[in-house]
Design a protein around this motif. Structure first.
Motif, PDB file in Angstrom:
ATOM      1  N   MET A  45      20.117  -4.542  19.071  1.00  0.00           N
ATOM      2  CA  MET A  45      18.660  -4.620  18.907  1.00  0.00           C
ATOM      3  C   MET A  45      18.204  -3.717  17.764  1.00  0.00           C
ATOM      4  SD  MET A  45      17.282  -4.948  22.880  1.00  0.00           S
ATOM      5  CE  MET A  45      16.882  -3.240  22.906  1.00  0.00           C
ATOM      6  N   THR A  46      18.827  -2.545  17.669  1.00  0.00           N
ATOM      7  CA  THR A  46      18.472  -1.622  16.584  1.00  0.00           C
ATOM      8  C   THR A  46      18.851  -2.223  15.238  1.00  0.00           C
ATOM      9  OG1 THR A  46      18.839   0.250  18.079  1.00  0.00           O
ATOM     10  CG2 THR A  46      18.757   0.729  15.721  1.00  0.00           C
ATOM     11  N   TRP A  47      20.036  -2.826  15.151  1.00  0.00           N
ATOM     12  CA  TRP A  47      20.504  -3.449  13.910  1.00  0.00           C
ATOM     13  C   TRP A  47      19.540  -4.555  13.464  1.00  0.00           C
ATOM     14  CZ3 TRP A  47      23.583  -2.927   9.884  1.00  0.00           C
ATOM     15  CH2 TRP A  47      23.966  -4.055   9.148  1.00  0.00           C
ATOM     16  N   ARG A  48      19.142  -5.401  14.407  1.00  0.00           N
ATOM     17  CA  ARG A  48      18.247  -6.508  14.070  1.00  0.00           C
ATOM     18  C   ARG A  48      16.864  -6.028  13.643  1.00  0.00           C
ATOM     19  NH1 ARG A  48      21.239  -8.624  18.215  1.00  0.00           N
ATOM     20  NH2 ARG A  48      19.733  -8.072  19.823  1.00  0.00           N
ATOM     21  N   SER A  49      16.463  -4.852  14.106  1.00  0.00           N
ATOM     22  CA  SER A  49      15.134  -4.350  13.745  1.00  0.00           C
ATOM     23  C   SER A  49      15.137  -3.499  12.474  1.00  0.00           C
ATOM     24  CB  SER A  49      14.553  -3.529  14.903  1.00  0.00           C
ATOM     25  OG  SER A  49      15.268  -2.328  15.067  1.00  0.00           O
ATOM     26  N   LEU A  50      16.313  -3.281  11.879  1.00  0.00           N
ATOM     27  CA  LEU A  50      16.374  -2.488  10.648  1.00  0.00           C
ATOM     28  C   LEU A  50      15.665  -3.202   9.504  1.00  0.00           C
ATOM     29  CD1 LEU A  50      20.064  -1.187  10.321  1.00  0.00           C
ATOM     30  CD2 LEU A  50      18.033   0.146  10.828  1.00  0.00           C
ATOM     31  N   PRO A  51      14.976  -2.446   8.666  1.00  0.00           N
ATOM     32  CA  PRO A  51      14.414  -3.055   7.459  1.00  0.00           C
ATOM     33  C   PRO A  51      15.545  -3.536   6.551  1.00  0.00           C
ATOM     34  CG  PRO A  51      13.551  -0.819   7.811  1.00  0.00           C
ATOM     35  CD  PRO A  51      14.634  -1.043   8.806  1.00  0.00           C
ATOM     36  N   GLU A  52      15.275  -4.554   5.767  1.00  0.00           N
ATOM     37  CA  GLU A  52      16.307  -5.141   4.901  1.00  0.00           C
ATOM     38  C   GLU A  52      16.920  -4.104   3.967  1.00  0.00           C
ATOM     39  OE1 GLU A  52      18.932  -7.910   3.809  1.00  0.00           O
ATOM     40  OE2 GLU A  52      17.400  -8.177   5.354  1.00  0.00           O
ATOM     41  N   ALA A  53      16.116  -3.199   3.443  1.00  0.00           N
ATOM     42  CA  ALA A  53      16.627  -2.179   2.518  1.00  0.00           C
ATOM     43  C   ALA A  53      17.637  -1.262   3.208  1.00  0.00           C
ATOM     44  CB  ALA A  53      15.479  -1.348   1.963  1.00  0.00           C
ATOM     45  N   GLU A  54      17.365  -0.911   4.453  1.00  0.00           N
ATOM     46  CA  GLU A  54      18.296  -0.045   5.181  1.00  0.00           C
ATOM     47  C   GLU A  54      19.571  -0.803   5.553  1.00  0.00           C
ATOM     48  OE1 GLU A  54      18.248   2.985   8.988  1.00  0.00           O
ATOM     49  OE2 GLU A  54      16.350   2.281   8.152  1.00  0.00           O
ATOM     50  N   ARG A  55      19.419  -2.075   5.871  1.00  0.00           N
ATOM     51  CA  ARG A  55      20.590  -2.877   6.193  1.00  0.00           C
ATOM     52  C   ARG A  55      21.488  -3.038   4.966  1.00  0.00           C
ATOM     53  NH1 ARG A  55      20.136  -8.344   9.651  1.00  0.00           N
ATOM     54  NH2 ARG A  55      18.654  -7.058  10.758  1.00  0.00           N
ATOM     55  N   GLU A  56      20.873  -3.146   3.786  1.00  0.00           N
ATOM     56  CA  GLU A  56      21.638  -3.275   2.539  1.00  0.00           C
ATOM     57  C   GLU A  56      22.519  -2.049   2.288  1.00  0.00           C
ATOM     58  OE1 GLU A  56      22.298  -5.675   0.313  1.00  0.00           O
ATOM     59  OE2 GLU A  56      21.282  -6.982   1.733  1.00  0.00           O
ATOM     60  N   VAL A  57      22.073  -0.888   2.740  1.00  0.00           N
ATOM     61  CA  VAL A  57      22.894   0.325   2.618  1.00  0.00           C
ATOM     62  C   VAL A  57      24.221   0.110   3.343  1.00  0.00           C
ATOM     63  CG1 VAL A  57      23.062   2.760   3.298  1.00  0.00           C
ATOM     64  CG2 VAL A  57      20.920   1.860   2.355  1.00  0.00           C
ATOM     65  N   TRP A  58      24.155  -0.470   4.539  1.00  0.00           N
ATOM     66  CA  TRP A  58      25.371  -0.702   5.325  1.00  0.00           C
ATOM     67  C   TRP A  58      26.222  -1.822   4.733  1.00  0.00           C
ATOM     68  CZ3 TRP A  58      26.832   3.064   8.198  1.00  0.00           C
ATOM     69  CH2 TRP A  58      25.859   3.952   8.673  1.00  0.00           C
ATOM     70  N   VAL A  59      25.578  -2.813   4.150  1.00  0.00           N
ATOM     71  CA  VAL A  59      26.318  -3.887   3.483  1.00  0.00           C
ATOM     72  C   VAL A  59      27.103  -3.310   2.307  1.00  0.00           C
ATOM     73  CG1 VAL A  59      26.057  -6.007   2.127  1.00  0.00           C
ATOM     74  CG2 VAL A  59      24.760  -5.709   4.248  1.00  0.00           C
ATOM     75  N   GLU A  60      26.490  -2.407   1.572  1.00  0.00           N
ATOM     76  CA  GLU A  60      27.170  -1.765   0.440  1.00  0.00           C
ATOM     77  C   GLU A  60      28.331  -0.892   0.925  1.00  0.00           C
ATOM     78  OE1 GLU A  60      28.215  -0.593  -3.396  1.00  0.00           O
ATOM     79  OE2 GLU A  60      27.103  -2.313  -2.630  1.00  0.00           O
TER      80      GLU A  60
END
Length: 80
Positions: A45-60
């Motif tokens: 649930m936390t992952w799905r609620s992350l803003p796209e910019a913060e999720r991109e940090v993890w993708v990188e």
């Protein structure tokens, strides 16, 4: 002889989330008493609620981990 798969963005996020002990479930007690299913639900649930910019940090971070994995295991091929 088993080579682990490189972690994806969610796996890296989950490991960091648990390591930082950002789980607050007062009704079930400390983190060690939280069931794996409950923990996965909270992290998901936390992952799905992350803003796209913060999720991109993890993708990188996952991309970097994948590149390091390629250097360490150049002949690795995923074989389920």
């Amino acid at each position: 002889s088993h080579i682990p798969r490189p972690p994806n963005a969610f796996i890296l996020f989950r490991a960091n989330f648990i390591r930082d002990r950002r789980v607050n479930v007062p009704s079930t007690g400390p983190l060690s008493n939280v069931s794996p299913t409950t923990l996965s639900t909270i992290v998901g649930m936390t992952w799905r609620s992350l803003p796209e910019a913060e999720r991109e940090v993890w993708v990188e971070k996952a991309r970097i981990a994948r590149e390091e994995h390629k250097l360490q295991y150049p002949s690795y091929r995923y074989q389920p």
